[in-house]
Write a protein that holds these residues in place. Structure first.
Motif, short mmCIF file in Angstrom:
data_model
loop_
_atom_site.label_atom_id
_atom_site.label_comp_id
_atom_site.label_asym_id
_atom_site.label_seq_id
_atom_site.Cartn_x
_atom_site.Cartn_y
_atom_site.Cartn_z
N ASN A 29 0.83 -1.21 0.00
CA ASN A 29 0.00 0.00 0.00
C ASN A 29 0.87 1.27 0.00
N GLN A 30 1.92 1.28 0.82
CA GLN A 30 2.82 2.44 0.85
C GLN A 30 3.48 2.65 -0.50
N ARG A 31 3.92 1.53 -1.10
CA ARG A 31 4.59 1.65 -2.40
C ARG A 31 3.63 2.17 -3.45
N ARG A 32 2.34 1.69 -3.42
CA ARG A 32 1.37 2.18 -4.39
C ARG A 32 1.14 3.68 -4.21
N MET A 33 1.07 4.14 -2.97
CA MET A 33 0.86 5.57 -2.73
C MET A 33 2.06 6.40 -3.22
N GLN A 34 3.29 5.89 -3.02
CA GLN A 34 4.48 6.61 -3.51
C GLN A 34 4.47 6.68 -5.02
N TRP A 35 4.10 5.58 -5.67
CA TRP A 35 4.06 5.59 -7.14
C TRP A 35 3.00 6.57 -7.63
N ASP A 36 1.82 6.60 -6.95
CA ASP A 36 0.79 7.55 -7.36
C ASP A 36 1.30 8.98 -7.25
N THR A 37 1.97 9.28 -6.15
CA THR A 37 2.51 10.64 -5.98
C THR A 37 3.55 10.97 -7.05
N THR A 38 4.48 10.03 -7.33
CA THR A 38 5.51 10.24 -8.37
C THR A 38 4.89 10.44 -9.73
N GLU A 39 3.86 9.62 -10.07
CA GLU A 39 3.22 9.75 -11.38
C GLU A 39 2.50 11.09 -11.49
N ARG A 40 1.85 11.55 -10.40
CA ARG A 40 1.19 12.84 -10.44
C ARG A 40 2.20 13.98 -10.66
N ASP A 41 3.34 13.90 -9.95
CA ASP A 41 4.38 14.93 -10.16
C ASP A 41 4.90 14.90 -11.58
N LEU A 42 5.13 13.71 -12.11
CA LEU A 42 5.65 13.60 -13.47
C LEU A 42 4.66 14.17 -14.48
N MET A 43 3.35 13.85 -14.34
CA MET A 43 2.34 14.39 -15.26
C MET A 43 2.27 15.90 -15.14
N GLU A 44 2.39 16.42 -13.91
CA GLU A 44 2.34 17.88 -13.73
C GLU A 44 3.54 18.56 -14.43
N ARG A 45 4.71 17.96 -14.31
CA ARG A 45 5.90 18.54 -14.96
C ARG A 45 5.82 18.43 -16.47
N VAL A 46 5.27 17.32 -16.98
CA VAL A 46 5.10 17.19 -18.44
C VAL A 46 4.14 18.23 -18.94
N ARG A 47 3.07 18.47 -18.19
CA ARG A 47 2.09 19.46 -18.59
C ARG A 47 2.73 20.87 -18.58
N THR A 48 3.51 21.16 -17.56
CA THR A 48 4.18 22.47 -17.50
C THR A 48 5.15 22.66 -18.67
N LEU A 49 5.93 21.60 -19.01
CA LEU A 49 6.87 21.67 -20.12
C LEU A 49 6.14 21.92 -21.43
N ARG A 50 5.02 21.22 -21.64
CA ARG A 50 4.28 21.41 -22.89
C ARG A 50 3.72 22.83 -22.97
N GLN A 51 3.27 23.38 -21.87
CA GLN A 51 2.78 24.76 -21.88
C GLN A 51 3.90 25.73 -22.25
N ARG A 52 5.11 25.50 -21.70
CA ARG A 52 6.25 26.38 -22.04
C ARG A 52 6.59 26.29 -23.52
N LEU A 53 6.65 25.06 -24.05
CA LEU A 53 6.98 24.89 -25.47
C LEU A 53 5.94 25.54 -26.35
N THR A 54 4.66 25.43 -25.97
CA THR A 54 3.59 26.05 -26.76
C THR A 54 3.73 27.57 -26.72
N ALA A 55 4.03 28.14 -25.56
CA ALA A 55 4.20 29.59 -25.46
C ALA A 55 5.38 30.07 -26.29
N GLN A 56 6.50 29.29 -26.26
CA GLN A 56 7.65 29.67 -27.08
C GLN A 56 7.32 29.62 -28.55
N ALA A 57 6.59 28.60 -28.99
CA ALA A 57 6.20 28.51 -30.41
C ALA A 57 5.31 29.67 -30.79
#
Length: 914
Positions: A874-902
């Motif tokens: 259960n602890q490991r699943r919760m850590q993975w959920d948190t890591t995946e959420r952070d990763l998705m948030e960073r990917v979304r931020t990166l795509r927004q930056r690239l779109t603004a630069q374009a």
């Protein structure tokens, strides 16, 4: 550290092969470098090449060098041809004839006497050829001993008494022995070196006192010539000698050959037909008088001698003996006591100059005791010391010659000033400028004030260096009375300011400050020699000065010749007087003709004035016409320029209108391109957003599926656990009742120990998961930073990377599914196994009561391990959920930056323009 004292001044390039010979001119201005194929003449003032001598490969150069005390270059080639060249013009002066065929050798080595008259040449033979460069012919062939097969080096031994006509020749042969022979008597004087200890190379000191030799074994030997022979230091020969006239017929080699012996000279027998006549000659004064007359003509033409030949001419005029032995004996006595504190009275800044002055004055004081008490001697000698500071011998002999010849009768009233000399100057001044002398007498000005300060300093305090050198060019070229006449001329040329002086101090200051050109006035006073200075004798030869005990007869002969010359001068003066009278008559006729010409010139001048007035009127009319025409041309130019300006303005307006239209069209094009780029960007953004939404939906579905499978696993595990727990509880109740009297404390301690072990294992598992999470997070951060660093042009690589990530995610999903399925199967199998064990234990309850406690503890351990495993999962699943959420948030931020630069790039005017 030794090399730090040397500095590279210049690098003279030009030779393709190695240089084996360097010869420097006596003035130090030119140098000749010789290699096997060429010889080059260099100017050492500028370090530039003046001339290059190229020859054919088949001929080759043996040696090229300057002749001493001359301006001649001697070039010797491998075919035995010898040419003499003029240094300044580089024109060929003469060529030596070919040697006789009976004694022809290939010249390899050469040597020249210090006076530059005799050339010695040798090679691979035991014969030596002596050439007379004045007569340009071979006058002697010397045959060395038979043991000599080749000659490696030749050098004349300098002598203090031979005036440069060296007679001792050093011959280094192939056997390593250097033999010194007398070229006049062909007598072997001495030899150095031996067969066991041969000489490789040798050089003689400039004074001829020592010989330095490098031996074949590598050692360096220094030989004293005085210790080797006493004949070298013999007194000078008498000035009256017997010479032989060589007949004008062509000499054969047999008539020239002389063998070298250790005793008397062996000469071949001569027939009466070839017998030479002899005659007795006195000292050769005619040649020196002729040279002096030529120098005087040169001096009158140019006013001074050339700078680079001045020292050589002075030495020739003064006929300095360069008696190194006598000067060395005076110098060895050290500093005279009278000049120990010279620096206190004459503080000279240069220590070297002070040291040379002290040595010169000390040598003069040792030479004659009267000079130790002469107060003006430092003032008299200082200019020459400064001029000859690098050659103290020449400095001493010049000062000594000046004192003996131009300072005659200066010491008759010592220590007082020479009243007799000052009286001569006063008499000459009275003869030529009585008004100035009366002015001196009226203001109590004696010759000790207006003449003696100039004499005791020899004009060094009133003239510049160039003026002083020019003055002594004339002094050394004339009678000793010239110096006295210079004092008179100096006062006469300065008479205007001197006549205005009334105070004694003003006279002294003006006499020491005034500078005037006195050369012409001196010659006017000095020629003819004034009757008041007849007591001054002619210049004495320096040889007579130094070696007077040997030359008394010569002085008498010279006195007779001087008397004869005086008679001839009187006749010449009378002839000059007649010529002067004739010249005055012709001058009167010339004045009359000049008066007539003056009247005619006046008439011509009036005619020229009239023509000039007419010419001015014509020039004025021409000027007006030219100005009008020039004004018309300028008006035409202005009109043409106005038309050109109007045309340029019209063209500029048209170009501006055309440019405005082009700009409007360009603006429309840019607007259309902008809308097109915005449309494309919107389409791309929608596609990317749609793709991202699809990815997010798929991810959520995947997560929901995994959550469902995980919850199902937990529910199944909980159901089995409840069944198992119920069965275990029943078993435990029975076990507790069966084992009520057991040692429950020991069981509690064992259980605590198991709990500690399980808790430690759980901690390790959590720590491992944390490390994996940190490593995964670091990798994600690095990947995100790489994504931020990449540019828009790398979109394809990002797509490829995204696909790779998707594949990796799919593999991870499959792995997790397998893991969950495996864990579920393991849980079910474990529960069935536990249930079967519980049933078997119930049947055998009474028989194995003693073994129930261990099995119960094992079941408790399994249950605790299962619960800890579930907790860690259960602890490991919760850590993975948190890591995946952070990763998705960073990917979304990166795509927004690239779109603004374009979007910013598309809106930039530069991007639109391109």
């Amino acid at each position: 550290s030794f090399l730090t004292y040397f500095e590279l001044v210049s690098w003279m390039r030009g030779h393709e092969s190695s240089v084996f010979s360097i010869s420097v001119h006596a003035s130090g201005r030119y140098a000749i470098t010789t290699s096997s194929d060429t010889a080059q003449l260099w100017d050492l003032d500028t370090f530039q090449r003046k001339r290059k001598l190229n020859i054919r490969q088949s001929v080759g150069i043996q040696k090229v060098f300057f002749l001493p005390l001359s301006n001649t270059i001697l070039s010797c080639f491998k075919d035995n041809s010898i040419f003499a060249w003029e240094c300044d013009t580089l024109s060929c002066r003469y060529q030596l004839p070919a040697p006789p065929e009976s004694s022809s050798i290939l010249y390899k080595v050469f040597a020249v006497t210090r006076d530059g008259r005799i050339l010695a040449a040798g090679g691979k033979s035991n014969h030596l050829h002596l050439w007379c460069l004045d007569a340009k012919q071979l006058f002697r062939i010397i045959q060395m001993p038979t043991k000599v097969r080749a000659i490696r080096h030749l050098e004349f031994l300098p002598d203090s008494f031979d005036a440069g006509s060296n007679q001792v020749l050093g011959v280094l042969s192939q056997d390593g022995i250097m033999r010194f022979i007398n070229t006049q008597t062909c007598k072997l004087l001495f030899e150095i070196g031996s067969l066991d200890e041969g000489i490789s190379s040798s050089v003689i000191s400039p004074h001829g006192r020592y010989i330095a030799s490098i031996m074949e074994n590598g050692s360096l030997n220094i030989y004293s010539v005085q210790a080797l022979t006493q004949e070298i230091n013999k007194p000078p020969p008498p000035l009256v000698k017997v010479i032989e006239d060589v007949p004008k017929r062509k000499l054969n080699s047999g008539d020239l050959k002389m063998k070298v012996t250790t005793g008397r000279v062996q000469r071949p027998a001569k027939s009466r037909e070839n017998r030479m006549q002899t005659r007795v000659l006195k000292q050769d004064l005619a040649g020196s008088f002729e040279n002096k007359e030529r120098l005087q003509i040169l001096l009158k033409g140019y006013g001074e001698y050339p700078m680079k030949y001045r020292m050589f001419i002075w030495r020739s005029l003064l006929q300095l003996p360069e008696n190194h032995t006598a000067f060395s004996s005076l110098e060895d006595k050290g500093v005279h006591v009278a000049f120990l504190n010279l620096h206190k009275k004459y503080p000279i800044r240069s220590r070297k100059l002070l040291r040379v002055l002290q040595r010169t004055l000390s040598a003069l004081a040792h030479w004659s005791a009267i000079f130790s008490d002469t107060p003006y001697l430092p003032l008299l000698a200082f200019p020459f010391v400064k001029l000859f500071q690098n050659n103290q011998l020449i400095c001493f002999e010049v000062v000594a010659t000046l004192i003996i010849n131009w300072c005659q009768h200066w010491f008759e009233y010592f220590p007082n000033p020479p009243i007799n000399i000052l009286s001569m100057i006063e008499n000459v001044l009275a003869f030529h400028d009585r008004e100035l002398l009366q002015h001196y007498i009226a203001h109590d000005i004696t010759s000790q004030l207006y003449a003696w300060p100039l004499l005791e300093t020899i004009f060094s305090e009133v003239l510049t260096r160039e003026e002083w050198l020019k003055l002594f060019d004339n002094v050394f070229s004339n009678h000793p009375s010239f110096l006295l006449m210079t004092v008179v001329a100096y006062n006469i040329c300065s008479r205007a300011p001197l006549l205005n002086c009334s105070l004694k101090d003003d006279f002294e200051v003006n006499i020491l400050v005034l500078k005037n050109a006195v050369e012409s006035k001196v010659y006017h006073i000095n020629l003819p020699v004034h009757n008041h200075v007849r007591i001054l004798g002619p210049c004495l030869c320096p040889d007579i000065i130094v070696s007077f005990p040997y030359c008394r007869q010569m002085v008498e002969d010279m006195q007779a010749e001087v008397d004869q010359q005086r008679v001839e001068d009187e006749a010449w003066y009378q002839k000059q007087e007649l010529l002067r009278k004739a010249e005055e008559t012709r001058r009167e006729l010339l004045l009359q003709e000049e008066e007539k010409m003056m009247q005619q010139r006046q008439r011509l001048a009036s005619v020229k004035r009239e023509l000039k007035v007419k010419e001015m009127h014509l020039q004025d009319a021409t000027r007006r016409r030219f100005l009008k025409m020039q004004q018309d041309q300028r008006e035409m130019e202005l009109r043409r320029l106005d038309d050109e300006i109007e045309r340029k303005v019209h063209m500029r307006d048209q170009e501006i209108a055309t440019t405005a239209k082009d700009l409007e069209m360009r603006h429309l094009e840019l607007e259309s391109q902008k809308r097109l780029y915005e449309k494309n960007l919107t389409r791309n953004q929608e596609a990317v957003a749609k793709e991202m939404r699809e990815d997010a939906d798929a991810f959520r579905r995947k997560v929901d599926l995994e959550e469902h499978m995980f919850h199902k696993l937990i529910e199944t595990d909980q159901t089995q656990n409840q069944k198992t727990q119920k069965l275990i509880e029943e078993n435990l109740a029975e076990a507790e009742q069966a084992c009520l009297n057991a040692d429950w404390r020991i069981e509690a301690l064992r259980k605590q120990r198991c709990d500690d072990l399980q808790r430690q294992e759980c901690y390790r598992e959590v720590a491992r998961l944390l490390r994996e999470n940190r490593r995964t997070e670091t990798e994600v951060v690095d990947a995100m930073m790489g994504e931020e660093a990449r540019k828009w042009e790398e979109a394809k690589e990002k797509d490829f990377h995204l696909k790779s990530e998707k594949k990796a995610s799919a593999l991870a999903d499959a792995s997790r599914k397998c893991f969950l399925q495996k864990e579920t199967n393991d849980a079910l199998e474990h529960a069935g196994h536990v249930h079967r064990k519980g049933e078997s234990s119930r049947d055998q309850n009474g028989q194995v009561a003693s073994s129930c406690l261990p099995r119960t503890s094992q079941l408790n351990d399994v249950l605790e391990m299962g619960s800890s495993t579930c907790i860690s999962l259960n602890q490991r699943r919760m850590q993975w959920d948190t890591t995946e959420r952070d990763l998705m948030e960073r990917v979304r931020t990166l795509r927004q930056r690239l779109t603004a630069q374009a979007r910013n790039r598309c809106q930039t005017p530069h991007v639109l323009a391109t």
